[in-house]
Enzyme design. Structure first.
Site, PDB file in Angstrom:
ATOM      1  N   ASP A 104      50.777 -23.697   7.267  1.00 10.91           N
ATOM      2  CA  ASP A 104      50.835 -24.638   8.392  1.00 10.91           C
ATOM      3  C   ASP A 104      49.861 -24.226   9.498  1.00 10.91           C
ATOM      4  O   ASP A 104      49.507 -23.062   9.624  1.00 10.91           O
ATOM      5  CB  ASP A 104      52.264 -24.666   8.971  1.00 10.91           C
ATOM      6  N   GLU A 105      49.466 -25.193  10.276  1.00 16.10           N
ATOM      7  CA  GLU A 105      48.721 -24.975  11.516  1.00 16.10           C
ATOM      8  C   GLU A 105      47.575 -23.986  11.368  1.00 16.10           C
ATOM      9  O   GLU A 105      47.354 -23.142  12.239  1.00 16.10           O
ATOM     10  CB  GLU A 105      49.687 -24.502  12.624  1.00 16.10           C
TER      11      GLU A 105
END
Ligand code: ACM
Length: 526
Positions: free
Chosen positions: A337-338
């Site tokens: 993620d991210e």
């Protein structure tokens, strides 16, 4: 099954109505305080309830019976049940292999009950619990606890009577994966704190504990071949506190404890972003060869493993090898993620290699749903944490066979504030009170998913603002039971008015257990 439940529910409602009409005033109140809880008024709602017949009463002569064929695991579960019941009832409740009557736990060849299902029959002379697997017996014990008065959960002797309404519950889960995640990186939680949470999750038949073991602010698991990850990368946390990490013995202890409550641990090493603690621990992992300082803030998206460097994959191989050896569960979660500081082509190349490493050690890949924007391998599980339910790449991956665990942040994230006055938590996905948290269906939240692509649900709890078990509990309860119900109970049982009143009855139970829960005004607490 559903038809059966509807009929049984109707019958139960009529019986309740009749009971209410046939008595008045003080007698109603006295009777209500002594009457057994109607069968089925539990969380998660059971798949099928057929009330009827006499209640069972636990007395000073009740025994817990486990026949020899049910084996050592059955005896252990019986011991767990006895440990719950003895302090409050004050009864001896011996665990026996012979005789009749009492509370009977038995395994049967009835494969229709599956890996986790059970049948609980209650009548004048006995409660008989039948399951195909030990996990089913364990879940039935949670049901039995909830059918008894809330005071059964107290650790000092309480007045009875200890009655369970007559009838039969037949119960199997909707989804195989019903998880909770604890972020032990942003703030470290000790093994004892994790075990306390495991006990609370088990009450609601949660069967996966996802541990977010690494992030920018701390690396929390000892890796022998890269010792500074833990000894240096684990020495702080958000706000600059002392952090901490799990030795391998600590981690094994958590895994064993979770297994004793029928939870599988899903360890996560977040990559290629959320890696400042690792990058700070070893200069060689950085593209420029310079280790950044440890980080104690709450920004995201600034760190990345160095995708072109060979040492990155030696590191990853060692970490996944050691973590896999410690983990009996099937999954290794690689985050994903991210990764805002990782160029997309690098991200895709990295995820290809990371997934191959997980496969090399015989584990199944889990990743946050950004993995679907790369090339998820066959069998990979993507954990959806979006809010809109319209991500085309997620639907495309699901159509190609990627299975999904649903954690929509505006429903299932336990770290979102309840309302604007909530002191703990974050609000980037909105304010999420208990009703909103319950108002979704895992199979339809994302539009256009092929049927069967949802493996289950998970309630993540991020710990940027949480430092104590009381903080963890305040955010998890009472939303966690709702996510657990969404994961366990048939869609046909899903009803906010019904759930709200069943949840209200959990209030005295959580209080008796010493759980620090939020008394949301949308729930008519008892
Ligand atoms: C996440 O909340 N960054 C998965």
């Amino acid at each position: 099954m559903r038809q059966h439940r509807t009929m049984a529910g109707l019958l139960g409602a009529l019986l309740l109505l009749a009971a209410g009409l046939s008595s008045t005033g003080a007698t109603t109140a006295a009777a209500a305080s002594r009457a057994p809880r109607p069968l089925g008024r539990i969380v998660p709602a059971p798949a099928s309830v057929a009330p009827g017949g006499s209640p069972y009463t636990i007395t000073s002569t009740t025994a817990i019976r486990v026949d020899a064929a049910t084996g050592a695991e059955g005896r252990r579960i019986a011991g767990y049940l006895a440990d719950v019941l003895r302090p409050s009832t004050g009864y001896a409740l011996p665990v026996r292999a012979d005789g009749s009557g009492g509370i009977r736990l038995r395994l049967s060849g009835d494969a229709r009950l599956g890996e986790e299902g059970y049948r609980l029959e209650s009548g004048r002379s006995a409660i008989t619990v039948t399951a195909h697997r030990p996990a089913g017996l364990f879940h039935a014990v949670q049901t039995l606890r909830q059918l008894l008065p809330a005071s059964v959960e107290r650790r000092t002797r309480q007045p009875g009577p200890w009655q369970v309404a007559g009838g039969t519950i037949t119960d199997t889960p909707r989804y195989a994966y019903r998880g909770a995640m604890l972020d032990v990186s942003r703030h470290f939680f000790t093994p004892a704190q994790v075990e306390r949470y495991i006990d609370q999750l088990a009450l609601y038949k949660v069967n996966r504990l996802h541990l977010h073991l690494s992030d920018d602010q701390g690396w929390r698991i000892a890796i022998d071949s890269w010792p500074r990850l833990a000894t240096y990368g684990g020495r702080t946390q958000v706000g600059g506190g002392k952090g901490g990490y799990y030795t391998k013995a600590d981690y094994r202890r958590i895994v064993r404890y979770a297994a004793s409550r029928y939870l599988e641990v899903v360890p996560e090493i977040d990559t290629p972003g959320h890696t400042n603690a690792a990058l700070a621990s070893y200069a060689s992992l950085n593209c420029d060869g310079v280790a950044p300082p440890l980080y104690t803030g709450t920004d995201v998206g600034f760190s990345s493993l160095c995708v072109p460097k060979e040492v990155t994959y030696a590191f990853l191989d060692d970490v996944v090898r050691e973590l896999s050896a410690l983990t009996p569960g099937r999954y290794i979660h690689i985050g994903g993620d991210e990764a805002h500081s990782t160029p997309h082509t690098d991200y895709v190349a990295f995820m290809d290699k990371a997934q191959a490493v997980v496969a090399k050690y015989g584990k199944t890949v889990m990743g946050w749903h950004q993995l679907t924007g790369a090339r998820p391998v066959a069998g990979a599980v993507a954990q959806y944490w979006g809010t809109a339910g319209d991500e085309a790449e997620v639907v495309a991956a699901a159509k190609a066979g990627t299975r999904l665990v649903m954690s929509p942040a505006n429903r299932a994230y336990l770290d979102m504030k309840y309302d604007a006055t909530t002191k703990l938590g974050l609000d980037w996905a909105g304010l999420v009170d208990v009703d909103r948290s319950y108002a979704w269906d895992p199979s339809t939240f994302i539009k256009g998913l092929p049927s069967g692509s949802v493996l289950g649900v998970e309630a993540p709890l991020w710990s940027e603002t949480l430092t104590t078990s009381a903080d963890v509990e305040y955010m998890a309860f009472p939303r966690l039971p709702g996510i657990a119900e969404i994961g366990w109970s048939p869609a046909s049982t899903h009803s906010w008015p019904d759930y709200r009143s069943r949840l209200a009855e959990q209030g005295p139970r959580l209080a008796a257990l010493g759980v620090n829960f939020y008394r949301s005004p949308v729930v008519p607490w008892e």
